[in-house]
Design an enzyme around this catalytic site. Structure first.
Site, PDB file in Angstrom:
ATOM      1  N   GLU A   1       0.743  -1.245  -0.184  1.00  0.00           N
ATOM      2  CA  GLU A   1      -0.105   0.025  -0.060  1.00  0.00           C
ATOM      3  C   GLU A   1       0.856   1.368   0.059  1.00  0.00           C
ATOM      4  O   GLU A   1       0.633   2.090   0.863  1.00  0.00           O
ATOM      5  CB  GLU A   1      -0.802   0.005   0.933  1.00  0.00           C
ATOM      6  CG  GLU A   1      -2.048  -1.080   1.117  1.00  0.00           C
ATOM      7  CD  GLU A   1      -3.220  -1.071   2.064  1.00  0.00           C
ATOM      8  OE1 GLU A   1      -2.941  -0.268   3.289  1.00  0.00           O
ATOM      9  OE2 GLU A   1      -4.201  -1.612   1.831  1.00  0.00           O
TER      10      GLU A   1
ATOM     11  N   GLU B   1      -6.523  -7.968  -0.933  1.00  0.00           N
ATOM     12  CA  GLU B   1      -7.060  -8.427   0.404  1.00  0.00           C
ATOM     13  C   GLU B   1      -8.400  -7.786   0.735  1.00  0.00           C
ATOM     14  O   GLU B   1      -8.844  -6.932  -0.076  1.00  0.00           O
ATOM     15  CB  GLU B   1      -6.346  -7.189   1.254  1.00  0.00           C
ATOM     16  CG  GLU B   1      -4.625  -7.302   1.568  1.00  0.00           C
ATOM     17  CD  GLU B   1      -4.163  -6.318   2.258  1.00  0.00           C
ATOM     18  OE1 GLU B   1      -4.823  -5.527   3.096  1.00  0.00           O
ATOM     19  OE2 GLU B   1      -2.845  -6.092   2.160  1.00  0.00           O
TER      20      GLU B   1
HETATM   21  C1  GLA Z   1      -4.273  -2.868   4.512  1.00  0.00           C
HETATM   22  C2  GLA Z   1      -2.714  -3.374   4.713  1.00  0.00           C
HETATM   23  C3  GLA Z   1      -2.630  -4.625   5.542  1.00  0.00           C
HETATM   24  C4  GLA Z   1      -3.771  -4.614   6.835  1.00  0.00           C
HETATM   25  C5  GLA Z   1      -4.968  -4.361   6.486  1.00  0.00           C
HETATM   26  C6  GLA Z   1      -6.032  -4.047   7.601  1.00  0.00           C
HETATM   27  O1  GLA Z   1      -4.876  -3.160   3.619  1.00  0.00           O
HETATM   28  O2  GLA Z   1      -2.206  -3.739   3.570  1.00  0.00           O
HETATM   29  O3  GLA Z   1      -1.241  -5.101   6.007  1.00  0.00           O
HETATM   30  O4  GLA Z   1      -3.071  -3.434   7.677  1.00  0.00           O
HETATM   31  O5  GLA Z   1      -4.981  -3.098   5.835  1.00  0.00           O
HETATM   32  O6  GLA Z   1      -7.225  -3.780   7.210  1.00  0.00           O
END
Ligand code: GLA
Ligand code: ZN
Length: 674
Positions: free
Chosen positions: A151, A308
């Protein structure tokens, strides 16, 4: 492209952090993964400190063990490079890696996503680690994809960034005179004579606050520069991996409508797009769909990876409500419906310490398979097994495109007037959501993209018209397309300088109107207008326009105020097509009515006509077309199936006519192409 040659079904799994657990737990994890149908894990996302304990030592022993374990258990791997958080020793030894925030404070070690994108230390050690990983694991053929950092985002205002900003500006403008003209620095006596007089635009210099600047030119360019700087960090790791593994499929997990990064530019450097879907509890299903469609759009329409999502709950919202029974499954299929070819979670096992210990996971703190969430995950695992490869690689066909542009987003919201309530995504969303709720397939494209595949192109609040985009729209319309735009469009060119001579600037002849003034209505204040016998509210902004070659298509203009009678909706015929102007913002009922007319006129039809709350999209390949039917309602909903088809999940043949969908029901309906 998603590495289809290495996959025989939709990858199902997600972020796995065995390094947080004793090795005894690992075998139990493997048993549970098998039970749930999990076949891929994303490893090594935050392991930089473990892999590089000091400047000269690299230690892969634990990762080697983990790689062995997952291989023995037949798991595929999405290998992360770990550079999303730098080691503490590195921050202590090389403070240039620490960011400076918007208030000018130098950060200390802590958190994550914390490296200055122009730090020489980061530039040296991040790609070095990526390369070492590629070298070490080059022969592990269960690695199906590489996941750079995590991210990417944020911004930095340190001295290294300031210096690099000047280099970036020099490259862009060539001479200081050109820069002065582009930023209109004669305003408030801001003329620059030397490049090193230029400083970063933050709270110490040009800004009233994060969102409001005194100089749009510099603030806008800083956003572009930051997005490019962070992209360059991604690129360094990408190149380092490709040097060792030229065929690797490389991605980084994006975040949907994430304002700081121009993802249209980013996606060009990614082998496939992947993203993390964390909707807020109150988000409508159409809003979630909009982010998926953007992620498909930045990749030129190619399927993307859902990298994710939470199986049950997040930890970072003020109120972290559970995903209700059936919702995880429904939203997983919704992602697939919009182009996802993977279903992945954060995270596999819930950690016991730090800020994500209450974040949902496949394996909960209870540590067993006897939870609601685990049961739901296993059911979906079984279904994905059954679907196999069938939906993978399928494309979405759409006759309607919405133009989205990060430069436009940044520029509108820095614009200082006409209204603080004017938010690009709100206006964009009104058009998208109306179309989505009527079940039209929609592509989200950039102004650089080709318009010729579409019959209807909509550019909500097309404030900034860059390059020859007007010419592209003109020719699209002349050849028979329908173009729709709105108030506050055609105002500035790419440097955010107003195009003088009357709004909407270079779009004026296309739209056949002249906009003389714009009135901002405070929140909860309305004007009104009538379209096809129904009266709708006008809100936010009301353009006062004069038709030139266009004709008015609302009935009698604004109903109130001194501009009563001024047209609200116009249509201009140009060549074989038409261009519509919507001079104000209104409610969903209006957008549905109006957009349906625009689409119908071009023979564009929705995937299916369905009751409220039931979503339909379609994906297809050369052999077949699959309609994804998603019942977002909490209640049983009866629909009218227009033609017979086969349900992929149950193999049932469904006759045309009445079909009852249970709450949160999902159907994948197959109908052959011929
Ligand atoms: C993001 C991050 C993960 C985690 C999630 C929690 O998407 O990439 O590492 O912290 O949020 O929601
Ligand atoms: Zn910096």
């Amino acid at each position: 492209m998603i590495p289809y040659d290495k996959l025989d079904k939709i990858p199902y799994g997600g972020d796995y952090n065995p390094e947080q657990w004793p090795e005894e737990t690992w075998q139990e994890d493997m048993r549970l993964f098998r039970l749930a149908g999990i076949d891929i894990v994303t490893l090594n996302v935050f392991s930089w400190a473990a892999l590089q304990p000091d400047e000269t030592t690299y230690d892969f022993s634990k990762l080697d063990k983990i790689m062995e374990l997952v291989k023995e258990n037949g798991l595929k791997v999405c290998m992360a490079t770990s550079t999303g958080a730098h080691p503490a020793w590195m921050a202590k030894k090389y403070p240039d890696i620490l960011r400076v925030d918007f208030d000018g404070r130098k950060r200390k070690f802590g958190g994550r996503h914390n490296s200055c994108p122009n730090s020489p230390t980061y530039h040296k050690y991040a790609p070095r680690l990526a390369k070492k990983l590629a070298e070490r694991y080059r022969d592990h053929d269960n690695i199906v994809a590489w996941h750079i950092s995590n991210e990417f985002g944020g911004e930095c205002y340190c001295e290294n960034c300031e210096k690099e900003f000047r280099v970036w500006l020099k490259k862009k403008y060539g001479t200081i005179e050109t820069l002065n003209r582009a930023w209109n620095t004669s305003f408030w006596g801001h003329t620059f004579y030397e490049w090193d007089e230029i400083v970063v635009p933050d709270m110490r210099s040009e800004h009233f606050d994060v969102d409001r600047t005194m100089f749009q030119g510099i603030s806008l360019d800083y956003r572009r520069f930051m997005s490019d700087s962070i992209l360059a960090c991604y690129q360094m790791e990408y190149d380092a991996i490709k040097e060792i593994l030229p065929d690797a499929a490389i991605t980084t997990n994006l975040m949907g409508f994430y304002k700081p990064l121009d993802y249209f530019k980013w996606a060009k450097q990614m082998d496939f797009v992947s993203w993390d879907n964390y909707p807020a509890n109150e988000d409508s299903y159409a809003k979630i769909a909009m982010a998926h469609d953007l992620m498909r759009g930045i990749g030129g329409g190619a399927p993307f990876a859902l990298m994710e999502q939470t199986p049950s709950v997040t930890n970072w919202l003020p109120y972290n409500a559970l995903k209700r029974p059936g919702v995880m499954r429904l939203w997983s299929y919704q992602a697939m419906a919009h182009g996802a070819d993977t279903v992945m979670f954060f995270q596999m096992r819930r950690s016991i310490g730090a800020c994500e210990k209450y974040h949902g996971a496949v394996i909960d703190h209870a540590g067993t398979e006897h939870t609601r969430v685990f049961r739901e995950i296993s059911v979906l695992g079984g279904e994905l097994e059954q679907i196999g490869k069938r939906t993978m690689g399928m494309r979405t066909k759409s006759d309607v495109a919405l133009i989205m542009d990060w430069d436009n987003w940044w520029a509108i919201e820095y614009s200082a007037g006409p209204s603080v309530e004017l938010k690009y995504l709100n206006e964009f969303g009104r058009y998208y959501e109306a179309l989505r709720k009527m079940n039209y397939n929609v592509d989200i494209i950039s102004p650089e993209d080709d318009l010729t595949p579409y019959r209807v192109v909509i550019a909500p609040v097309f404030y900034m018209v860059k390059g020859d985009c007007d010419e592209k729209i003109r020719s699209f319309v002349k050849k028979g397309g329908s173009f729709v735009t709105t108030f506050f469009s055609g105002i500035v060119q790419e440097n955010d300088l107003v195009m003088p001579g009357g709004y909407p600037g270079s779009l004026r002849d296309i739209l056949g109107i002249w906009v003389e003034e714009q009135d901002a209505l405070p929140k909860d204040q309305y004007n009104h207008f009538t379209y096809k016998g129904k009266t709708y509210p006008a809100e936010l902004l009301c353009d006062l326009l004069h038709p030139e070659t266009a004709r008015q298509i609302d009935e009698d203009g604004y109903h109130e105020d001194f501009y009563q009678g001024f047209p609200v909706l116009t249509k201009n015929e140009l060549g074989e097509g038409s261009a519509y102007y919507v001079a104000t913002a209104s409610n969903e009922a209006f957008y549905k009515e109006f957009l349906k007319d625009v689409c119908e006129e071009k023979g564009v039809l929705p995937v299916m006509e369905l009751p409220e709350g039931v979503e339909a999209t379609s994906r297809e390949n050369d052999q077949e077309r699959i309609v994804f039917l998603l019942n977002h309602n909490d209640t049983e909903t009866e629909i009218d199936l227009p033609y017979p088809c086969q349900d992929l999940l149950t193999n049932e043949i469904l006759a045309a006519g009445k079909l009852v969908l249970t709450p949160k029901d999902v159907r994948l309906l197959q109908s052959s192409l011929n």
